[in-house]
Design a protein around this motif. Structure first.
Motif, short mmCIF file in Angstrom:
data_model
loop_
_atom_site.label_atom_id
_atom_site.label_comp_id
_atom_site.label_asym_id
_atom_site.label_seq_id
_atom_site.Cartn_x
_atom_site.Cartn_y
_atom_site.Cartn_z
N ASN A 13 0.81 -1.22 0.00
CA ASN A 13 0.00 0.00 0.00
C ASN A 13 0.84 1.27 0.00
O ASN A 13 0.30 2.36 -0.15
CB ASN A 13 -0.93 0.01 1.21
N THR A 37 7.55 8.00 2.33
CA THR A 37 6.97 6.73 1.87
C THR A 37 7.99 5.86 1.15
O THR A 37 7.65 4.79 0.66
CB THR A 37 5.77 6.98 0.95
N ASN A 38 9.24 6.27 1.12
CA ASN A 38 10.28 5.46 0.49
C ASN A 38 11.00 4.57 1.50
O ASN A 38 11.67 3.62 1.11
CB ASN A 38 11.31 6.36 -0.21
N SER A 73 3.24 3.96 -1.48
CA SER A 73 3.68 4.50 -2.76
C SER A 73 3.97 5.99 -2.57
O SER A 73 3.52 6.59 -1.60
CB SER A 73 2.59 4.30 -3.83
N PRO A 74 4.72 6.60 -3.49
CA PRO A 74 4.99 8.04 -3.35
C PRO A 74 3.70 8.86 -3.32
O PRO A 74 3.66 9.93 -2.71
CB PRO A 74 5.81 8.36 -4.60
N ASP A 75 2.62 8.36 -3.93
CA ASP A 75 1.34 9.09 -3.93
C ASP A 75 0.71 9.15 -2.54
O ASP A 75 -0.08 10.05 -2.26
CB ASP A 75 0.33 8.41 -4.88
N SER A 76 1.06 8.19 -1.68
CA SER A 76 0.42 8.15 -0.35
C SER A 76 1.11 9.07 0.65
O SER A 76 0.66 9.18 1.79
CB SER A 76 0.37 6.72 0.17
N GLU A 77 2.18 9.77 0.24
CA GLU A 77 2.86 10.69 1.14
C GLU A 77 1.90 11.80 1.57
O GLU A 77 1.16 12.34 0.76
CB GLU A 77 4.09 11.30 0.46
N SER A 130 -0.63 11.27 3.55
CA SER A 130 -1.89 10.64 3.95
C SER A 130 -1.93 10.45 5.46
O SER A 130 -0.91 10.22 6.10
CB SER A 130 -2.06 9.28 3.29
#
Length: 155
Positions: free
Chosen positions: A62, A89-90, A64-68, A70
């Protein structure tokens, strides 16, 4: 405690079960029952560990860089969570046991959990094999005891 095995081992002495008397066979059966219970407990513990590693590995899917940025609930204990925000998120911090934690990037963490899952699965397979072997010996002992009891009743 003596070891019991169906396969011949160089450091073990082979005993013909038919030469043992009923009390000896009963004691041997009791020892095997204890070993089988221990194997069941070990398998249950390993299954819990395997499930935890699988859950951790699935959780990493779950990220990913997009979830930073959240918002998430961060577990402090098994039943207590606090609100938090994903910042990096990395990288993740993973528990490697006995209160030791290490920071890893996502691919390395996934690899760690996959290796742990494989290791635990191998251990479970070994225990299942030993349990099956001991179970066969136990069944043979029960069969011999029944045969000896039937002989005693006939005479």
């Amino acid at each position: 405690m003596a070891q019991i095995s169906a396969t011949e081992q160089p450091h073990m002495k082979q005993i013909d079960l038919k030469q043992l008397n009923i009390p000896q066979l009963s004691q041997l059966k009791q020892q095997l029952d204890q070993e089988l219970n221990l194997f069941q407990e070990s398998l249950a513990s390993l299954k819990v560990a395997q499930t935890k590693f699988q859950t951790s590995s699935e959780t990493l899917q779950n990220f990913s860089p997009d979830s930073e940025g959240s918002e998430i609930l961060v577990p402090l204990t098994g039943s207590m969570y606090v609100p938090g925000k994903l910042v990096d998120t990395n990288n993740v911090i993973i528990d490697i046991g006995t209160r030791y934690y290490v920071e890893k990037d996502i691919p390395a963490a996934k690899d760690y959990f996959q290796r742990k899952i494989e290791f635990v699965t191998e251990q479970m397979e070994k225990i299942q094999y030993l349990g099956l072997e001991k179970s066969k010996i136990r069944d043979a002992i029960v069969e011999i005891v029944e045969m000896k009891l039937a002989q005693q009743q006939q005479s």
